[in-house]
Design an enzyme around this catalytic site. Structure first.
Site, PDB file in Angstrom:
ATOM      1  N   PHE A 179      13.870 -76.093   3.044  1.00 39.45           N
ATOM      2  CA  PHE A 179      15.145 -75.469   3.401  1.00 39.45           C
ATOM      3  C   PHE A 179      16.166 -76.527   3.755  1.00 39.45           C
ATOM      4  CE2 PHE A 179      12.730 -75.949   7.282  1.00 39.45           C
ATOM      5  CZ  PHE A 179      13.651 -76.381   8.211  1.00 39.45           C
ATOM      6  N   CYS A 180      17.448 -76.142   3.706  1.00 35.93           N
ATOM      7  CA  CYS A 180      18.548 -76.999   4.135  1.00 35.93           C
ATOM      8  C   CYS A 180      19.669 -76.098   4.637  1.00 35.93           C
ATOM      9  CB  CYS A 180      19.022 -77.909   3.005  1.00 35.93           C
ATOM     10  SG  CYS A 180      19.775 -77.033   1.631  1.00 35.93           S
ATOM     11  N   THR A 181      20.827 -76.660   4.879  1.00 35.66           N
ATOM     12  CA  THR A 181      21.910 -75.907   5.515  1.00 35.66           C
ATOM     13  C   THR A 181      22.419 -74.758   4.649  1.00 35.66           C
ATOM     14  OG1 THR A 181      22.596 -77.935   6.632  1.00 35.66           O
ATOM     15  CG2 THR A 181      24.152 -76.099   6.638  1.00 35.66           C
ATOM     16  N   GLY A 207      21.823 -74.671   0.927  1.00 32.54           N
ATOM     17  CA  GLY A 207      21.036 -74.427  -0.260  1.00 32.54           C
ATOM     18  C   GLY A 207      21.000 -75.544  -1.277  1.00 32.54           C
ATOM     19  N   ILE A 264      19.942 -72.122   5.644  1.00 36.11           N
ATOM     20  CA  ILE A 264      19.923 -71.750   7.058  1.00 36.11           C
ATOM     21  C   ILE A 264      21.098 -70.833   7.399  1.00 36.11           C
ATOM     22  CG2 ILE A 264      19.991 -72.632   9.419  1.00 36.11           C
ATOM     23  CD1 ILE A 264      18.967 -75.339   8.164  1.00 36.11           C
TER      24      ILE A 264
END
Length: 326
Positions: free
Chosen positions: A176-178, A180, A205
């Site tokens: 995952f990241c902020t 996408g 996120i």
């Protein structure tokens, strides 16, 4: 009252004509009072912008009118103050830099998992959960049980994967990241390295914090964002953090009470590592910023992206020096 609409957007798409889009994008943003940064490359578009709602909507309409950007995903939130100083449309080799030729999310990518299904996935004992963001982002929040690669920039990720295969032995890898974009490229990379079951959080996120009720959330802390809000929490509400201009790490009100904190110069984390020359230069920069603000002017010295990049490079260099010293 929140007056500025913030839109984070990206799309991986073959875009050989990307250079021709630079000026039209800049024109429509400036006409609508929109500020921020958009990156264009042969592999697509990426960026975050903010402005009056009408201006941001006009930009989004302009983009989605182009068939190449059909289905463009973006995340919206609101800011009380304008979070950017000016508008930049930059031409790049990659819209998110990993530095591994051939890593193409247009060809291969992990399995998307909706926010409402994410908790079940990461609770599976056969899943290893990896945070693909940088160290200063993970500092203030991440998902429970996630591995922190402690990278200073996204280019570090491939080396981390090669050096830590022992941590990635479970049958499934979730990332995952902020917003996408990094997980799309990192899952494409992982698939190219032979990992078969690779998953990522659809919308990142930000989408999770927007859609999953806080009482059901497995997110711990705040989510770092790349604008003057510094962080957001559940419901995408602005968080309590500020940011040190000396090292770019998020700081709390308690950090500001330290004798090692000086606005625009240093915080307890970086004070002892800054040279007197750098401190003096930072003090002068802050002086000019304060003067500009008293005149209600933007000050071009506040290039947050440049300062953040410089700070990341300095942290990486310091780590290498520490390794050699030990």
């Amino acid at each position: 009252m929140s007056n500025f609409l913030v839109a984070a957007l990206y799309k991986f798409v073959r875009l050989p004509e990307y250079k021709a889009l630079q000026q039209p994008l800049l024109d429509i943003c400036e006409a609508g009072g929109v500020k921020g940064t958009l990156l264009l490359a042969d592999e697509g578009i990426n960026g975050t912008v903010a402005g009056p709602e009408a201006g941001v909507r006009a930009l989004l309409d302009f983009l989605t009118a182009n068939e190449k950007f059909a289905g463009l995903a973006h995340k919206e939130s609101w800011a009380t103050d304008m979070p950017f100083l000016r508008m930049k449309v930059r031409l790049k080799k990659e819209i998110v830099t990993m530095g591994v030729p051939g890593t193409d999310p247009n060809l291969i990518v992990g399995t998307y998992v909706k926010p409402e299904d994410w908790n079940a996935l990461i609770s599976d004992p056969d899943v290893v959960l990896v945070d693909t963001r940088n160290d200063y982002e993970v500092e203030i929040g991440t998902f429970k049980g996630a591995i922190d690669p402690k990278t200073t920039n996204f280019r570090d990720f491939p080396k981390w994967e090669k050096d830590h295969k022992d941590l990635l032995k479970k049958p499934k890898v979730a990332m995952f990241c902020t917003g996408g974009i990094r997980y799309e490229k990192s899952t494409a990379y992982m698939k190219s390295q032979g990992y078969e079951e690779v998953y990522h959080l659809d919308g990142g996120i930000l989408k999770y914090l927007e859609e999953v009720p806080q009482e059901e959330s497995m997110w711990e802390g705040e989510c770092f964002v790349f604008d003057s809000r510094i962080s957001v929490g559940h419901g995408l509400k602005e968080g309590p953090y500020d940011q040190c201009y000396g090292c770019r790490w998020p700081i709390t009100e308690d950090d500001k009470k330290s004798p090692k904190f000086e606005k625009g110069v240093s915080c307890p984390r970086c004070f002892d590592g800054l040279t007197e020359e750098k401190k003096a230069a930072s003090k002068e920069r802050q002086k000019q910023i304060d003067l500009a603000r008293t005149r209600n002017e933007d000050h071009l010295a506040v290039d947050m992206e440049r300062v953040r990049k410089d700070a990341a490079e300095e942290r990486a260099a310091q780590r290498e020096a520490d390794k050699k010293a030990s």
